[in-house]
Design a protein around this motif. Structure first.
Motif, PDB file in Angstrom:
ATOM      1  N   UNK A  96      -1.378   1.442  -3.787  1.00  0.00           N
ATOM      2  CA  UNK A  96      -0.288   1.016  -2.904  1.00  0.00           C
ATOM      3  C   UNK A  96      -0.924   0.482  -1.618  1.00  0.00           C
ATOM      4  N   UNK A  97      -0.475  -0.669  -1.173  1.00  0.00           N
ATOM      5  CA  UNK A  97      -0.968  -1.204   0.099  1.00  0.00           C
ATOM      6  C   UNK A  97       0.231  -1.460   1.009  1.00  0.00           C
ATOM      7  N   UNK A  98       0.153  -0.934   2.219  1.00  0.00           N
ATOM      8  CA  UNK A  98       1.212  -1.181   3.202  1.00  0.00           C
ATOM      9  C   UNK A  98       0.541  -1.743   4.453  1.00  0.00           C
ATOM     10  N   UNK A  99       0.966  -2.914   4.863  1.00  0.00           N
ATOM     11  CA  UNK A  99       0.324  -3.560   6.007  1.00  0.00           C
ATOM     12  C   UNK A  99       1.354  -3.951   7.073  1.00  0.00           C
ATOM     13  N   UNK A 100       1.125  -3.460   8.275  1.00  0.00           N
ATOM     14  CA  UNK A 100       1.923  -3.921   9.422  1.00  0.00           C
ATOM     15  C   UNK A 100       1.222  -5.162   9.957  1.00  0.00           C
ATOM     16  N   UNK A 101       1.961  -6.216  10.142  1.00  0.00           N
ATOM     17  CA  UNK A 101       1.326  -7.429  10.671  1.00  0.00           C
ATOM     18  C   UNK A 101       2.315  -8.271  11.464  1.00  0.00           C
ATOM     19  N   UNK A 102       1.764  -9.048  12.394  1.00  0.00           N
ATOM     20  CA  UNK A 102       2.568 -10.054  13.085  1.00  0.00           C
ATOM     21  C   UNK A 102       2.212 -11.438  12.572  1.00  0.00           C
ATOM     22  N   UNK A 103       1.147 -11.480  11.769  1.00  0.00           N
ATOM     23  CA  UNK A 103       0.709 -12.751  11.205  1.00  0.00           C
ATOM     24  C   UNK A 103       1.454 -12.979   9.882  1.00  0.00           C
ATOM     25  N   UNK A 104       2.632 -13.571   9.991  1.00  0.00           N
ATOM     26  CA  UNK A 104       3.533 -13.661   8.835  1.00  0.00           C
ATOM     27  C   UNK A 104       2.930 -14.438   7.672  1.00  0.00           C
ATOM     28  N   UNK A 105       2.280 -15.534   7.980  1.00  0.00           N
ATOM     29  CA  UNK A 105       1.750 -16.380   6.908  1.00  0.00           C
ATOM     30  C   UNK A 105       0.676 -15.658   6.112  1.00  0.00           C
ATOM     31  N   UNK A 106      -0.218 -14.983   6.839  1.00  0.00           N
ATOM     32  CA  UNK A 106      -1.298 -14.272   6.159  1.00  0.00           C
ATOM     33  C   UNK A 106      -0.755 -13.123   5.319  1.00  0.00           C
ATOM     34  N   UNK A 107       0.175 -12.400   5.898  1.00  0.00           N
ATOM     35  CA  UNK A 107       0.762 -11.281   5.173  1.00  0.00           C
ATOM     36  C   UNK A 107       1.488 -11.756   3.933  1.00  0.00           C
ATOM     37  N   UNK A 108       2.211 -12.832   4.086  1.00  0.00           N
ATOM     38  CA  UNK A 108       3.029 -13.384   2.995  1.00  0.00           C
ATOM     39  C   UNK A 108       2.180 -13.788   1.804  1.00  0.00           C
ATOM     40  N   UNK A 109       1.029 -14.343   2.112  1.00  0.00           N
ATOM     41  CA  UNK A 109       0.121 -14.831   1.072  1.00  0.00           C
ATOM     42  C   UNK A 109      -0.299 -13.712   0.113  1.00  0.00           C
ATOM     43  N   UNK A 110      -0.401 -12.507   0.653  1.00  0.00           N
ATOM     44  CA  UNK A 110      -0.950 -11.409  -0.151  1.00  0.00           C
ATOM     45  C   UNK A 110       0.102 -10.464  -0.714  1.00  0.00           C
ATOM     46  N   UNK A 111       1.237 -10.384  -0.038  1.00  0.00           N
ATOM     47  CA  UNK A 111       2.171  -9.296  -0.338  1.00  0.00           C
ATOM     48  C   UNK A 111       3.020  -9.542  -1.582  1.00  0.00           C
ATOM     49  N   UNK A 112       3.469  -8.412  -2.163  1.00  0.00           N
ATOM     50  CA  UNK A 112       4.447  -8.507  -3.264  1.00  0.00           C
ATOM     51  C   UNK A 112       5.855  -8.216  -2.733  1.00  0.00           C
ATOM     52  N   UNK A 113       5.928  -7.399  -1.662  1.00  0.00           N
ATOM     53  CA  UNK A 113       7.213  -7.013  -1.076  1.00  0.00           C
ATOM     54  C   UNK A 113       7.128  -7.096   0.437  1.00  0.00           C
ATOM     55  N   UNK A 114       8.282  -7.189   1.066  1.00  0.00           N
ATOM     56  CA  UNK A 114       8.277  -7.095   2.532  1.00  0.00           C
ATOM     57  C   UNK A 114       9.392  -6.180   3.003  1.00  0.00           C
ATOM     58  N   UNK A 115       9.171  -5.599   4.191  1.00  0.00           N
ATOM     59  CA  UNK A 115      10.212  -4.787   4.844  1.00  0.00           C
ATOM     60  C   UNK A 115      10.301  -5.248   6.284  1.00  0.00           C
ATOM     61  N   UNK A 116      11.517  -5.509   6.745  1.00  0.00           N
ATOM     62  CA  UNK A 116      11.712  -5.885   8.145  1.00  0.00           C
ATOM     63  C   UNK A 116      12.314  -4.707   8.880  1.00  0.00           C
ATOM     64  N   UNK A 117      11.727  -4.377  10.001  1.00  0.00           N
ATOM     65  CA  UNK A 117      12.227  -3.233  10.776  1.00  0.00           C
ATOM     66  C   UNK A 117      12.776  -3.678  12.117  1.00  0.00           C
ATOM     67  N   UNK A 118      13.801  -3.000  12.554  1.00  0.00           N
ATOM     68  CA  UNK A 118      14.343  -3.245  13.889  1.00  0.00           C
ATOM     69  C   UNK A 118      14.994  -1.967  14.393  1.00  0.00           C
ATOM     70  N   UNK A 119      14.693  -1.611  15.603  1.00  0.00           N
ATOM     71  CA  UNK A 119      15.281  -0.436  16.276  1.00  0.00           C
ATOM     72  C   UNK A 119      15.270   0.815  15.400  1.00  0.00           C
ATOM     73  N   UNK A 120      14.124   1.071  14.783  1.00  0.00           N
ATOM     74  CA  UNK A 120      13.959   2.314  14.027  1.00  0.00           C
ATOM     75  C   UNK A 120      14.534   2.308  12.628  1.00  0.00           C
TER      76      UNK A 120
END
Lengths: 225, 234
Positions: free
Chosen positions: B181-205
């Motif tokens: 399992x890999x979980x990565x916090x990133x602000x670099x959307x393009x780089x993260x997108x290239x590698x990821x299978x899933x995404x989670x967007x967080x806001x206000x907890x």
């Protein structure tokens, strides 16, 4: 026994880092030198005051220089982000406490090995006949001081005024240890035998056990968010 | 599998996390994005057993937060700080962590990991003499030394130059495995997108959106993130 290996590993890591940088021990030794030399200027050679003053001078040098080392202990971990790495290791956090405490104890003891002969020469002391009980007192006093100092260093390191906060927290808490250490050293130097120092040494042992137990148990709560 | 059930985390009256539910399966590579203060790092710290949730539960396959030591053994953490000791050599740093994890065949593992990140020739150099990129490569070697089932990354690209990003990106690709399992916090959307299978967007907890990356395009993802950031700051 299972926990001993990671404790020694942490102490080994601290010792090796210090061996390379020499930042902590050198500043502790220089501070000790300054304290001892200043008191040496103050006291006339052969003065009867020397024997009364030496225990105080010895423990002033140890505690103030010790604080320099204790301050560095967790600052070094936090500034490099390594504390998080340590906390992620699959060991109880109490193991990390004992590892760091052992490293601090080692540095202060090394400083004492340099400090003691220096004081013997400067204050013309004869300690050969009491070297064993004196070593015991130094070991017990330093152990208690490191035990509580390591915990308070972990507390103060995440504050803005960390260098100032540690002595403010540490001195009041460590008064019982310092009092017992100074009193027992004083009795030993005055009388040349362990007899009258014994009640203070017992007190020192008691405080060491209390401080080691309480500090190690509280460490988990200090390092967790 | 990581199973997070209704986790909240509060610091006094401030709620950093508010009812997070999340299931993560082996083989999945999640990127977690969100504005500053959304609770991403707090969530990662809870997964890493560095913080205890105020409420809710988290389990890691057969172990939960009650057996933190067993759980930590499964985790490799790569943050924007290296967790490396500058006055130790590359090899000594890995030796230290190998001893702390009580790894069998430590020397072989160290050799393998140093060769993997192309630092075998520099194994006897002090880490303080390493560039940021080299330190980050050694950080990967450190994190993978124990063969973790879960790899957590907290903004691993921060502070890296383009060459470092490319190199790190390639190493990151090599981490992907059906058992990990890999979980990565990133602000670099393009780089993260290239590698990821899933995404989670967080806001206000809260996790406000989570799904497979295949479900939307990168442009849509960027637009949603932009909207979310604007909402988060409003």
């Amino acid at each position: 026994m299972k926990s001993l290996f990671p404790i020694l590993t942490i102490a080994w890591k601290d010792a090796l880092s210090e061996f390379r940088s020499k930042e902590t021990i050198s500043s502790m030794v220089i501070f000790c030198l300054i304290v001892v030399i200043i008191f040496n200027f103050m006291l006339e050679p052969g003065s009867t005051l020397i024997k009364e003053m030496v225990p105080g001078i010895l423990w002033i040098a140890i505690t103030f220089a010790g604080i320099l080392g204790l301050n560095r202990s967790f600052i070094y971990e936090v500034d490099q982000g390594c504390l998080l790495g340590l906390l992620l290791c699959p060991v109880d956090h109490i193991v990390i406490y004992f590892g760091k405490m052992l490293g601090n104890l080692l540095f202060i003891l090394i400083m004492e090995v340099i400090l003691l002969p220096l004081m013997v020469v400067l204050f013309n002391l004869s300690i050969l006949s009491i070297i064993a009980p004196l070593t015991l007192i130094l070991l017990l006093g330093t152990l208690g001081f490191s035990a509580v100092g390591t915990l308070l260093s972990a507390i103060s390191v995440n504050t803005r005024a960390r260098e100032i906060l540690l002595p403010i927290l540490l001195f009041p808490v460590s008064i019982p240890i310092l009092m017992a250490a100074v009193k027992s050293t004083n009795h030993l130097l005055q009388n040349g035998s362990i007899g009258e120092a014994m009640p203070w040494i017992k007190l020192l042992i008691g405080f060491d056990i209390i401080f080691l137990t309480v500090s190690s148990l509280l460490f988990e709560y200090v390092v967790e968010d | 599998m990581i199973h997070i059930k209704n986790i909240t985390k509060s610091f006094g009256s401030f709620f950093a996390l508010r009812g997070i539910d999340w299931e993560i399966h082996p083989g999945e590579f999640w990127i977690v994005v969100g504005p500053n203060g959304a609770g991403k790092t707090t969530l990662l710290k809870i997964i890493a057993t560095l913080s205890t949730p105020s409420d809710g539960s988290i389990s890691f396959g057969d172990s939960g937060l009650k057996d933190k030591i067993a759980t930590r053994r499964k985790i490799g953490f790569i943050g924007h700080q290296s967790f490396l000791y500058p006055n130790l050599t590359a090899e000594e740093n890995l030796k230290f962590y190998a001893r702390m994890y009580r790894l069998a065949n430590a020397d072989d593992r160290i050799h393998h990991q140093l060769a993997r990140v192309d630092l075998w020739d520099r194994k006897d150099d002090l880490v303080r003499n390493f560039s940021r990129g080299m330190q980050q490569r050694l950080t990967i070697a450190r994190a993978l030394l124990s063969g973790p089932e879960i790899v957590l990354l907290d903004e691993p690209f921060s502070g890296l130059d383009q060459q470092g990003i490319d190199l790190f990106n390639n190493l990151l690709k090599s981490l992907i495995s059906p058992h990990r399992i890999i979980i990565m916090i990133t602000h670099n959307l393009a780089l993260g997108w290239e590698l990821a299978t899933h995404y989670a967007m967080m806001s206000r907890g809260k996790i406000v959106e989570k799904q497979k990356c295949k479900a939307i395009s990168l442009e849509e993802f960027k637009n949603r993130y932009r909207e979310l950031t604007a909402e988060g700051e409003a």
